[in-house]
Each structure stands twice: as C-alpha cells, then as structure tokens.
Design a protein around this motif. Structure first.
Motif, PDB file in Angstrom:
ATOM      1  N   ASP A  18     -18.135   1.623   4.177  1.00  0.00           N
ATOM      2  CA  ASP A  18     -16.893   1.865   4.921  1.00  0.00           C
ATOM      3  C   ASP A  18     -17.047   2.059   6.433  1.00  0.00           C
ATOM      4  O   ASP A  18     -16.160   2.597   7.070  1.00  0.00           O
ATOM      5  N   ASN A 129     -10.050   8.700   8.303  1.00  0.00           N
ATOM      6  CA  ASN A 129      -9.218   9.639   7.530  1.00  0.00           C
ATOM      7  C   ASN A 129      -8.288  10.472   8.401  1.00  0.00           C
ATOM      8  O   ASN A 129      -7.654  11.415   7.912  1.00  0.00           O
ATOM      9  N   GLN A 159      -8.670   3.663   4.138  1.00  0.00           N
ATOM     10  CA  GLN A 159      -8.895   5.109   4.192  1.00  0.00           C
ATOM     11  C   GLN A 159      -7.547   5.818   4.424  1.00  0.00           C
ATOM     12  O   GLN A 159      -6.516   5.170   4.530  1.00  0.00           O
TER      13      GLN A 159
END
Ligand code: 5GP
Length: 201
Positions: A18, A129, A159
């Motif tokens: 990621d 995030n 995310q």
C-alpha cells in the motif's frame, strides 16, 4: 489531473501492499514545473472560496502547498513536527500518527498564524488514512478558523482517509486517486478535478 497521473505511471514505484514511492518528483527530488501546475489546479478549484491561508504539514506537503498559496496570493503555513527553541510563541498542538514512519508525533502551528477570521485550505502530498489531514483540521478548529477543503496530490482511495474527511463535511479535491495496486500496476479512479483537464487541453 492527467499530467500527474501520467507522471505517477512513469515514475511511481509500488512498495509492498500500500505504499507508492514518488521521490523522483514529489517527496525527495521535486519537479517544480509539476508543482506549479498542481498549484494552478488547486487555484482553479478554490479561487472563489475566499481562502485566506493554505496549511500543510512538513515536509512533503510544502512544495504543492506553496505553489497553491502563490496562486491564491495568500500565506502558506506548515505545521512543524518538532518543537525547537525558536518556537517560543503560544502554540496550537495535536498528535499525528505517521503512516509511513509508524510513529506518533506532536505537530504544532504558532497561534499567531491562524485566527478565527481565516478560511483555510489544507494541502498534503498523500492521503492514506487521513491522520495528517485530520490533525491539521484539529489545529484549524482550535484556532476557531474555518476549514474549507482538503486538497491532496495523491489519494490512495483504498484506504480510509477520504471517507473520514468527507464525514467532517469538508470538500475533498484529490488530483490523482489510486483505486488499487493490481499485479504491479497502478489503477486510477476518476480524480476530483477531472472536469478541469478538459478545460485546459
Ligand atoms: P495519512 O495521514 O492520510 O494516513 O497519511 C498521509 C501522510 O503519510 C502523508 O503526509 C505522507 O507523508 C504519508 N504517506 C501516506 N501514504 C504514502 C505513500 O504511499 N507514499 C508516500 N511517499 N507517503 C505516504
């Protein structure tokens, strides 16, 4: 932003599940021509929003934030991660968990630079995030200033950050939205500024 997506395809490197490495043009070596175009694009989106300050977090948010501020003709403020002895003013502070460093740090902005009359645009290099953007939002709220929107250069849409920012009722403008890393390839969702690409062709 087509120019940015093309550059991500050419120079971006996927790390693990990621993380995208873009140190060729954004997070280490900085391509000022691309940053200039990014600043112009955020200006196109926010020029009528009465923005009085652009706020980011050190270090990689500074380049896109500065070009955005230059276009909007307002100051750029970057939240500092470490307090140093010259910071003897009263501070607004909050805690931010760093996605890439996996540590929590205290970030701060001197109270004198954000006031209740300010209308603020948050800019950052990446959205994962949402910790960095929400930390900046906390500082803006402590100053009783008005948060207007969040401008992100590269959003990783898989995310949670986007949802968390939209839940706060803020306008989101991500110039590149990565929906997935699939078989070593970068997949894009439609960027928030896509309509402007057609206008600038
Ligand atoms: P968040 O706070 O939204 O979880 O993560 C955003 C912050 O973490 C950004 O300020 C950026 O510095 C860093 N970050 C998150 N994801 C990536 C990534 O894939 N690549 C790079 N280079 N930085 C990232």
């Amino acid at each position: 932003m087509k120019l940015l997506e093309d550059r991500i395809i050419t120079d971006g490197k996927i790390l693990g599940q990621d993380i995208l490495k873009v140190d060729q043009f954004l997070t280490h070596q900085v391509d000022y021509q691309l940053m200039k175009a990014i600043g112009e694009r955020f200006y196109d989106v926010y020029k009528s929003s009465g923005i009085t300050k652009v706020v980011t977090i050190e270090a990689s948010g500074i380049a896109p934030a500065l070009y955005t501020a230059a276009n909007l003709n307002v100051p750029m403020i970057f939240a500092k991660k470490a307090k140093n002895i010259t910071m003897n003013d009263e501070l607004l502070t909050t805690e931010v968990f760093s996605f890439t460093k996996q540590i929590t740090s205290t970030v701060s902005i001197s109270k004198q630079f954000l006031t209740k009359n300010d209308r603020v645009l948050i800019i950052d290099d990446f959205l994962a995030n949402g910790q960095a953007a929400l930390g900046l939002l906390d500082l803006i709220e402590q100053a009783q200033a008005t948060p207007v929107g969040v401008g992100i250069v590269i959003e990783k849409s898989f995310q949670t950050g986007r949802t968390r920012i939209l839940e706060k009722g803020l306008k989101m403008t991500s110039l590149a939205r990565i929906s997935a890393f699939e078989d070593g390839k970068i997949k894009f969702a439609t960027a928030d500024d896509a309509a402007f690409d057609a206008l600038t062709k």
